[in-house]
Design an enzyme around this catalytic site. Structure first.
Site, PDB file in Angstrom:
ATOM      1  N   LYS A 196       0.856  -1.187   0.000  1.00 17.17           N
ATOM      2  CA  LYS A 196       0.000   0.000   0.000  1.00 17.17           C
ATOM      3  C   LYS A 196       0.891   1.236   0.000  1.00 17.17           C
ATOM      4  O   LYS A 196       1.650   1.468   0.944  1.00 17.17           O
ATOM      5  CB  LYS A 196      -0.917   0.005   1.221  1.00 17.17           C
ATOM      6  CG  LYS A 196      -1.864   1.205   1.285  1.00 17.17           C
ATOM      7  CD  LYS A 196      -2.768   1.107   2.508  1.00 17.17           C
ATOM      8  CE  LYS A 196      -3.702   2.294   2.604  1.00 17.17           C
ATOM      9  NZ  LYS A 196      -4.585   2.188   3.792  1.00 17.17           N
ATOM     10  N   LYS A 249      -2.137  -1.455  -3.794  1.00 18.92           N
ATOM     11  CA  LYS A 249      -2.981  -0.268  -3.733  1.00 18.92           C
ATOM     12  C   LYS A 249      -2.106   0.984  -3.833  1.00 18.92           C
ATOM     13  O   LYS A 249      -1.155   1.092  -3.066  1.00 18.92           O
ATOM     14  CB  LYS A 249      -3.765  -0.257  -2.420  1.00 18.92           C
ATOM     15  CG  LYS A 249      -4.695   0.937  -2.259  1.00 18.92           C
ATOM     16  CD  LYS A 249      -5.392   0.916  -0.903  1.00 18.92           C
ATOM     17  CE  LYS A 249      -6.312   2.117  -0.763  1.00 18.92           C
ATOM     18  NZ  LYS A 249      -6.956   2.187   0.567  1.00 18.92           N
TER      19      LYS A 249
END
Length: 324
Positions: A196, A249
């Site tokens: 992320k 992400k």
């Protein structure tokens, strides 16, 4: 060589379909939902056209609409009535995500897989993903782990079929796996936000989830967008700690990362087509600069082609209708 080799021979209508290398289906799609216990009717999110905050009482009906479109899973994000420094409203039996999960499970049973986001940013007054030392303005890793374990167990107890920790705390997968196992939820899988990045593409999400931070930023625990090898280290560590699915992400600016992770580890891999990716395409389409249906399909297909087995996307219902 030309003229014997003509690549266009395989590009006519039905033949092109037969030799297609990548396909996109509703089975690949996860629908994100924002559940807000401060409201009684759906509220538009201005920076995310077509997306709403929903009261817990309407979570099941919205999930059913997604299920009727063939979408197999939802992921829940909660906006609590009360926030504090430690995110205490994240792990109670009757807190917002827990209520929504029960409503959906009671209505749809096995027809919809419920995934829950396990993080504290929506529940803390400071908006960071863990316990904070205000004097040093530091997010404290280790004191946060036990809380994340409690949150995960409360979600499983409420009916979640999978938990998805997103806080990027070191050791969070081990802590959550241990908490689930010791509370008789050893069959609940973990989908880790393993890679992320500290991205500016999250802006509209922070409006939607009321999770903006009051100081600093999240670069101290989320990944540097310049780094690629680091993503593989993060993923490898999470797999060793017990992650069943790993995630990248954002998606579109990090397709190279997605490809490397899938190619290296060959385990189920998710990608999050985040709010900024959604909103910029929506805005361009609303201005007549892009054809929305075509660019939506092409974008999601590129994520699948790069290696994603599943895609969390705010286009979920739109792409499901298109694929139907």
């Amino acid at each position: 060589m030309f003229p014997q080799v003509r690549m266009r021979r395989l590009r006519s209508a039905n033949i092109q379909r037969m030799v297609c290398e990548t396909t996109l289906s509703t089975d690949d799609i996860i629908y994100p939902m924002f559940i807000d216990e401060n409201i009684s009717t759906p509220q538009k999110i201005p920076s995310m056209p077509g997306i709403y905050r929903l009261p817990p009482s309407q979570a099941a009906s919205d999930a059913k609409e997604a299920s009727d479109l063939g979408i197999p899973a939802v992921i829940l994000f909660g906006i609590p009535e009360k926030k504090d420094e430690k995110g205490s409203s994240a792990c109670g039996d009757d807190d917002v995500v827990q209520k929504a999960a029960r409503e959906i499970k009671n209505e749809l049973g096995k027809d919809m897989a419920i995934i829950t986001d396990v993080c504290l940013c929506e529940y803390t007054t400071h908006g960071h993903c863990g316990v904070v030392n205000y004097e040093s303005e530091e997010v404290l890793n280790d004191p946060t782990l036990d809380i994340l374990g409690q949150v995960a167990v409360s979600h499983a107890k409420a009916g979640a079929d999978m938990v998805a920790p997103s806080g990027m705390m070191d050791g969070m997968i081990k802590a959550i796996r241990s908490s689930l196992d010791s509370n008789n939820y050893s069959n609940i899988p973990i989908m880790s936000y393993a890679a992320k990045y500290s991205s500016t593409f999250y802006g509209p999400f922070r409006d939607a989830a009321d999770s903006g931070y009051s100081f600093g930023d999240r670069s101290g625990y989320q990944m540097n967008p310049a780094n690629s090898n680091e993503a593989l280290r993060e993923v490898e560590l999470d797999i060793k700690e017990g992650a069943d699915i790993v995630m990248v992400k954002p998606a579109l600016p990090y397709l190279d990362i997605l490809y490397r992770i899938k190619d290296t580890f060959k385990i189920p891999t998710a990608a999050y087509n985040v709010s900024g990716e959604y909103s910029m395409l929506k805005a361009a389409a609303q201005n007549g600069w892009l054809d929305e249906r075509s660019v939506m399909y092409e974008s999601l297909l590129s994520i699948k082609r790069a290696g994603a087995d599943m895609i969390i996307t705010y286009f979920a219902k739109d792409i499901a209708r298109l694929l139907k």
